[in-house]
Motif scaffolding. Structure first.
Motif, short mmCIF file in Angstrom:
data_model
loop_
_atom_site.label_atom_id
_atom_site.label_comp_id
_atom_site.label_asym_id
_atom_site.label_seq_id
_atom_site.Cartn_x
_atom_site.Cartn_y
_atom_site.Cartn_z
N CYS A 51 -21.15 3.63 -26.66
CA CYS A 51 -21.17 4.96 -27.27
C CYS A 51 -22.17 5.85 -26.53
O CYS A 51 -23.12 5.36 -25.93
CB CYS A 51 -21.59 4.80 -28.74
SG CYS A 51 -21.79 6.35 -29.61
N HIS A 69 -22.88 -0.61 -31.53
CA HIS A 69 -22.58 -0.47 -32.96
C HIS A 69 -21.08 -0.25 -33.20
O HIS A 69 -20.71 0.28 -34.23
CB HIS A 69 -23.41 0.67 -33.57
CG HIS A 69 -23.16 1.98 -32.89
ND1 HIS A 69 -23.95 2.43 -31.86
CD2 HIS A 69 -22.19 2.89 -33.03
CE1 HIS A 69 -23.47 3.58 -31.43
NE2 HIS A 69 -22.40 3.88 -32.11
N GLU A 70 -20.26 -0.62 -32.22
CA GLU A 70 -18.81 -0.44 -32.41
C GLU A 70 -18.11 -1.78 -32.15
O GLU A 70 -17.17 -1.85 -31.38
CB GLU A 70 -18.30 0.64 -31.46
CG GLU A 70 -19.01 1.98 -31.64
CD GLU A 70 -18.68 3.00 -30.55
OE1 GLU A 70 -17.94 2.68 -29.61
OE2 GLU A 70 -19.17 4.13 -30.67
N GLU A 126 -15.53 2.63 -36.07
CA GLU A 126 -16.78 3.36 -36.37
C GLU A 126 -16.75 4.78 -35.83
O GLU A 126 -16.99 5.74 -36.58
CB GLU A 126 -17.99 2.55 -35.85
CG GLU A 126 -19.34 3.07 -36.36
CD GLU A 126 -19.94 4.19 -35.52
OE1 GLU A 126 -20.85 4.87 -36.01
OE2 GLU A 126 -19.50 4.40 -34.37
ZN LIG Z 1 -21.13 5.48 -31.65
#
Ligand SMILES: [Zn+2]
Ligand SMILES: [Zn+2]
Length: 345
Positions: free
Chosen positions: A36, A56-57, A143
């Motif tokens: 990201c 975080h994905e 996400e």
């Molecule tokens: Zn992200």
């Protein structure tokens, strides 16, 4: 196991222990995790989080579970930040402002062979099972798409409205796709990169403009001299915010979505904001109702996120993934545990 962790602001591929589980925790074998823009900002030291965690994905397969709700072998997505759903903020429409929201995270992060999802997250619905036809790579968009859905919901996008997306990176692309899906009449996009603009046209933008050539004027021209009903800032640059403010019609809304660097200031005449009754709506992150909606749209192929998967990298190739993303050689880099036959290399 191998994990990419930040050491003195640099991503380092390290051998670390597989996390140990406590009551209610779940251990997931990572299969894919999207890189990201905020991961890249964390690497550059521009992010506000005090203890930045990368990745975080993520999606993967449940390897061990101390939760009755999650079974070993399930193909899943796991959400890193989860609110308590009980405090003042949670009960009054601001769950991403919950004190627990940013404290919760995956251990040691999504760019690891295995990661632990804490009981706090698991018990609040952070783990979603992927339908069998949704690939791990597609699941990496749960996400990011969730944050876009929540943002457009906050900005009250209505069918038939014109939308101007400033910044056509992967998040801008998702905004374009979602705005189209919700019935936007015209979607404009601007960016500095021609590659990104060409791609934005391919995935649904009706008009694309170079950010260097006053896109505001074009947007105003194409909306009968008014400006867009809603402008979405999908970039952290203060210039993008000013461009959005200038391209929005009187009484319109400006959605702040891209995270500006800490210490960014705006050069903008504040009187225009009031005289033109512009609403500025920031949206930061997403919660479980949004991840569920995102997965449902992906599973029904209403938002075709596979178009955005441009290149796969292994954990060993993490640095290359960051380099390629920074150089604009890829739209969205995905880190995978292993490259399967037929996958892009
Ligand atoms: Zn992200
Ligand atoms: Zn709360």
């Amino acid at each position: 196991m191998k994990a990419v962790v930040l050491i003195d602001g640099k991503p380092v591929l390290k051998q670390v222990d597989v996390p140990k589980l406590c009551h209610g925790d779940v251990l997931i074998q990572m299969k894919a995790c999207g890189l990201c823009g905020t991961d890249i900002e964390k690497i550059g030291g521009h992010y506000t989080a005090s203890q930045p965690i990368l990745g975080h994905e993520p999606t993967g397969v449940v390897f061990e579970s101390l939760s009755a709700d999650v079974k070993v072998g399930q193909r899943v997505f796991a959400h890193h930040h989860v609110p308590c759903y009980e405090c003042y903020y949670c009960l009054n429409g601001s769950p991403t402002m919950c004190a627990y929201y940013r404290k919760t995270n995956l251990d040691p992060g999504g760019f690891a062979e295995y990661f632990r999802v804490p009981e706090f997250n698991v018990s609040r619905g952070a783990i979603l099972e992927l339908p069998s036809h949704v690939s791990f790579e597609e699941g990496c968009f749960v996400e990011p798409l969730a944050t876009v859905l929540r943002a457009q919901k906050r900005a009250l996008l209505k069918k038939g409205e014109s939308v101007f997306v400033v910044g056509a990176g992967p998040m801008g692309d998702l905004h374009i796709m979602v705005a189209k899906h919700f019935g936007a009449s015209q979607v404009f996009a601007s960016d500095l990169s021609q590659t990104r603009l060409d791609f934005a046209s391919k995935i649904g933008a009706d008009y694309v403009f170079s950010a260097q050539e006053s896109p505001e004027k074009e947007v105003i021209k194409l909306t009968d001299g008014r400006g867009a009903d809603l402008s979405i800032v999908a970039s952290g640059s203060p210039k993008a915010v000013v461009s959005a403010l200038r391209a929005t019609r009187k009484g319109g809304r400006v959605l702040l979505f891209g995270v500006p660097y800490k210490g960014s200031f705006l050069e903008y005449d504040l009187s225009e904001l009031l005289n033109n009754e512009l609403s500025v709506i920031p949206s930061n992150a997403a919660v479980e109702e949004d991840t569920r909606s995102a997965l449902s749209l992906i599973a029904q192929a209403k938002i075709n996120v596979s178009k955005l998967v441009s290149k796969l990298y292994t954990l060993d190739e993490f640095e290359k993934a960051v380099e390629d993303s920074l150089a604009g050689r890829v739209i969205k880099a995905i880190i995978v545990s292993e490259k399967t036959k037929g996958a892009s290399d």
